[in-house]
Scaffold this active site. Structure first.
Site, mmCIF file in Angstrom:
data_model
loop_
_atom_site.group_PDB
_atom_site.id
_atom_site.type_symbol
_atom_site.label_atom_id
_atom_site.label_comp_id
_atom_site.label_asym_id
_atom_site.label_seq_id
_atom_site.Cartn_x
_atom_site.Cartn_y
_atom_site.Cartn_z
ATOM 1 N N ASP A 237 0.858 -1.182 0.000
ATOM 2 C CA ASP A 237 0.000 0.000 0.000
ATOM 3 C C ASP A 237 0.899 1.239 0.000
ATOM 4 O O ASP A 237 2.020 1.214 -0.524
ATOM 5 C CB ASP A 237 -0.998 -0.063 1.176
ATOM 6 C CG ASP A 237 -2.275 0.718 0.911
ATOM 7 O OD1 ASP A 237 -2.282 1.940 1.152
ATOM 8 O OD2 ASP A 237 -3.270 0.131 0.447
ATOM 9 N N ASP A 238 0.435 2.302 0.586
ATOM 10 C CA ASP A 238 1.133 3.590 0.536
ATOM 11 C C ASP A 238 2.516 3.500 1.213
ATOM 12 O O ASP A 238 2.783 2.580 1.986
ATOM 13 C CB ASP A 238 0.254 4.622 1.266
ATOM 14 C CG ASP A 238 0.531 6.045 0.819
ATOM 15 O OD1 ASP A 238 1.499 6.265 0.068
ATOM 16 O OD2 ASP A 238 -0.228 6.936 1.237
ATOM 17 N N LYS B 101 -3.596 -0.511 -6.970
ATOM 18 C CA LYS B 101 -4.647 0.230 -6.256
ATOM 19 C C LYS B 101 -4.368 1.696 -6.513
ATOM 20 O O LYS B 101 -3.295 2.197 -6.153
ATOM 21 C CB LYS B 101 -4.570 -0.079 -4.760
ATOM 22 C CG LYS B 101 -5.427 0.832 -3.864
ATOM 23 C CD LYS B 101 -5.360 0.347 -2.413
ATOM 24 C CE LYS B 101 -5.958 1.328 -1.415
ATOM 25 N NZ LYS B 101 -5.860 0.810 -0.018
ATOM 26 N N ASP C 160 -5.416 5.277 -5.587
ATOM 27 C CA ASP C 160 -6.142 6.045 -4.587
ATOM 28 C C ASP C 160 -6.507 7.431 -5.144
ATOM 29 O O ASP C 160 -6.083 7.788 -6.250
ATOM 30 C CB ASP C 160 -5.264 6.153 -3.325
ATOM 31 C CG ASP C 160 -6.082 6.153 -2.049
ATOM 32 O OD1 ASP C 160 -7.292 6.473 -2.111
ATOM 33 O OD2 ASP C 160 -5.518 5.856 -0.979
ATOM 34 N N SER D 259 -10.150 3.670 -6.285
ATOM 35 C CA SER D 259 -10.774 4.237 -5.088
ATOM 36 C C SER D 259 -11.748 5.363 -5.433
ATOM 37 O O SER D 259 -12.277 6.017 -4.537
ATOM 38 C CB SER D 259 -9.689 4.755 -4.133
ATOM 39 O OG SER D 259 -8.842 3.699 -3.751
ATOM 40 N N ARG E 191 -13.068 0.610 -4.204
ATOM 41 C CA ARG E 191 -13.419 0.967 -2.837
ATOM 42 C C ARG E 191 -14.596 1.924 -2.895
ATOM 43 O O ARG E 191 -14.519 2.966 -3.525
ATOM 44 C CB ARG E 191 -12.213 1.632 -2.160
ATOM 45 C CG ARG E 191 -11.117 0.649 -1.703
ATOM 46 C CD ARG E 191 -11.515 -0.031 -0.385
ATOM 47 N NE ARG E 191 -11.931 0.976 0.574
ATOM 48 C CZ ARG E 191 -11.094 1.758 1.250
ATOM 49 N NH1 ARG E 191 -9.798 1.599 1.137
ATOM 50 N NH2 ARG E 191 -11.562 2.684 2.079
ATOM 51 N N ASP F 252 -12.396 3.887 4.988
ATOM 52 C CA ASP F 252 -11.344 2.922 5.363
ATOM 53 C C ASP F 252 -11.775 2.089 6.556
ATOM 54 O O ASP F 252 -12.321 2.615 7.531
ATOM 55 C CB ASP F 252 -10.074 3.665 5.803
ATOM 56 C CG ASP F 252 -9.374 4.349 4.654
ATOM 57 O OD1 ASP F 252 -9.877 4.306 3.519
ATOM 58 O OD2 ASP F 252 -8.308 4.935 4.917
#
Ligand code: GLA
Length: 446
Positions: free
Chosen positions: A81-82, A158, A160, A192, A217, A221
């Site tokens: 992830d990030d 992913k 975002d 997202s 998404r 979260d």
């Protein structure tokens, strides 16, 4: 021969629902592991070398996925992830990983993951910065970043939406879909976008989303708490009329990661998250420390029946079919081979409660085509044949644990003939526990 093959391919192509994303990926909800909920943006490898976002963490999780039985069950993606990247792009404008935390580079990490039969996911953000403050993918970088990810051997992205406007999102999300496809590398694409637009029409167009993204998404979260799980469940089922039809093979709603194995959920609550995510046809992306996971949490996440239901090839998302004043809820997911999954969920917080129902009350009247309730177009035959049941845990349908059915009691409990008695009496059960969920599979083939 070649001609009939072509004709067949054409016929198949024409039979596909128009507009569906056809990168051929994620025909069932993606399964794997994702760093965010458990490991966040911990970049302090000096103070916390074991838990910081570094290649070491991903090497170790890949080992666990490959060696502890996860991969064989379908948990194949290992998703960064990030906070993986350096704070600046390089001189050529390319994203680069943080050199001290990822000294071997992302290509080497992808090779390591692939050598273990797994796939690598990465994270980007369609704005000036990622949510954690790392370099984002502004519109002018979309193509370059897609090419970089493909060259590294990445299998899932992913994307975002922090620090981007609605206009940039409306341009950027479809543009990234095109850029990924243009690389020629199969890359599952998680958007997202809806989560940044409130998740509902008219701001969110699920037809467009299903055309460009493999999963998305929709909502907030997840955090490591039961309250967070409940707020997600509430939102998804309150809005099921909008969300449920949007899902299908190749395009899924994503209620966010599984937090089973962390600190916030009890054993019963963990089972509940697993069963509810399964009935939602949600991606099963665990975010927990697989190096130290407890046997109980592992058993829930490795429940073969739940995974089989989650990965059902029809890919129909389930719905809440009953919401009782008594705070008992029942969910139904139609499955292939004339089966369906039922999940019973108690939100009560007082004491064990006896809930009694029957298949007739759950919309399973004899000879009824139960799928017509879910999706008017599908007809998979009458439901009057043999009914085989299996429990969420242990053998038999709820034969262990707090839900006790009485399924045609004169028959052998594992395999029941549907016609053994009147459907109004065919299923009679009650709960013993609070905040718990039990699921069962009804069908004649498993
Ligand atoms: C947003 C996303 C999370 C996670 C963080 C990373 O909050 O919704 O899933 O990716 O950003 O900063």
């Amino acid at each position: 021969m070649a001609l009939s093959g072509l004709a067949l391919a054409l016929a198949l192509a024409l039979a596909l629902p128009s507009g569906a994303l056809e990168n051929g990926l994620a025909r069932t909800p993606p399964m794997g592991w994702m760093s965010w909920e458990r490991f966040r943006c911990n970049v302090d490898c000096q103070a916390d070398p074991r838990n910081c976002i570094s290649e070491q963490l991903f090497f170790e999780m890949a080992d666990r996925l490959a060696e502890d039985g996860w991969r064989e069950l379908g948990y194949e993606y290992i998703n960064m992830d990030d906070c993986w990247s350096a704070k600046q792009r390089d001189a050529a404008g390319q994203l680069v990983p943080d050199p001290t935390r990822f000294p071997s580079g992302i290509k080497a990490l992808a090779d390591y993951v692939h050598a273990r039969g797994l796939k690598l996911g990465i994270y980007g953000d369609l704005g000036i910065f990622t949510c954690g403050g790392y370099p984002g993918t502004m519109l002018e970088h979309v193509k370059q970043d897609a090419e970089t990810f493909a060259a590294w051997g990445v299998d899932m992205l992913k994307l975002d939406g922090c620090y981007s406007s609605a206009e940039e999102q409306a341009k950027g999300y479809p543009e990234m879909a095109r850029a990924l496809n243009a690389t020629g590398r199969p890359i599952v694409y998680s958007c997202s976008w809806p989560a940044y637009q409130g998740g509902l029409p008219p701001k969110v167009n699920y037809t467009i989303l299903a055309e460009i993204c493999n999963l998305w998404r929709n909502y907030d979260d997840i955090q490591d708490s039961w309250d967070s799980v409940l707020s997600i469940v509430d939102w998804f089922f309150t809005n099921q009329d909008v969300l449920q039809p949007a899902a299908g093979p190749g395009h899924w709603n994503d209620p966010d990661m599984l937090i089973i194995g962390n600190f916030g959920l009890s054993y019963e609550q963990s089972r509940s998250q697993m069963a509810l995510w399964t009935v939602m046809a949600a991606p099963l992306l665990m975010s927990t420390d697989l190096r130290t996971i407890s046997p109980g949490a592992k058993e829930i996440l490795q429940n073969r029946l739940m995974i089989q239901i989650n990965q059902d090839p029809l890919g129909i998302q389930g719905r809440r079919i009953v919401k009782e004043k008594s705070h008992i809820e029942v969910f139904l997911r139609p499955l292939s081979q004339a089966a369906s999954a039922l999940v019973f969920f108690s939100r009560r917080t007082d004491m064990p409660f006896r809930y009694t129902t029957s298949l007739a009350k759950l919309h399973f009247p004899e000879d009824a085509v139960y799928e017509e309730e879910i999706s008017a177009k599908r007809h998979i035959g009458s439901y009057s044949s043999r009914l085989k049941t299996q429990g969420f845990s242990g053998k038999g349908f709820f034969s262990q644990g707090p839900l006790r059915p009485q399924l045609c009691p004169e028959e052998e409990p594992a395999l029941i003939n549907w016609k053994c008695q009147d459907t109004s009496k065919a299923l009679d059960f009650f709960t013993y526990m609070q905040q718990t969920t039990y699921g069962g599979l009804l069908g004649d083939t498993r």
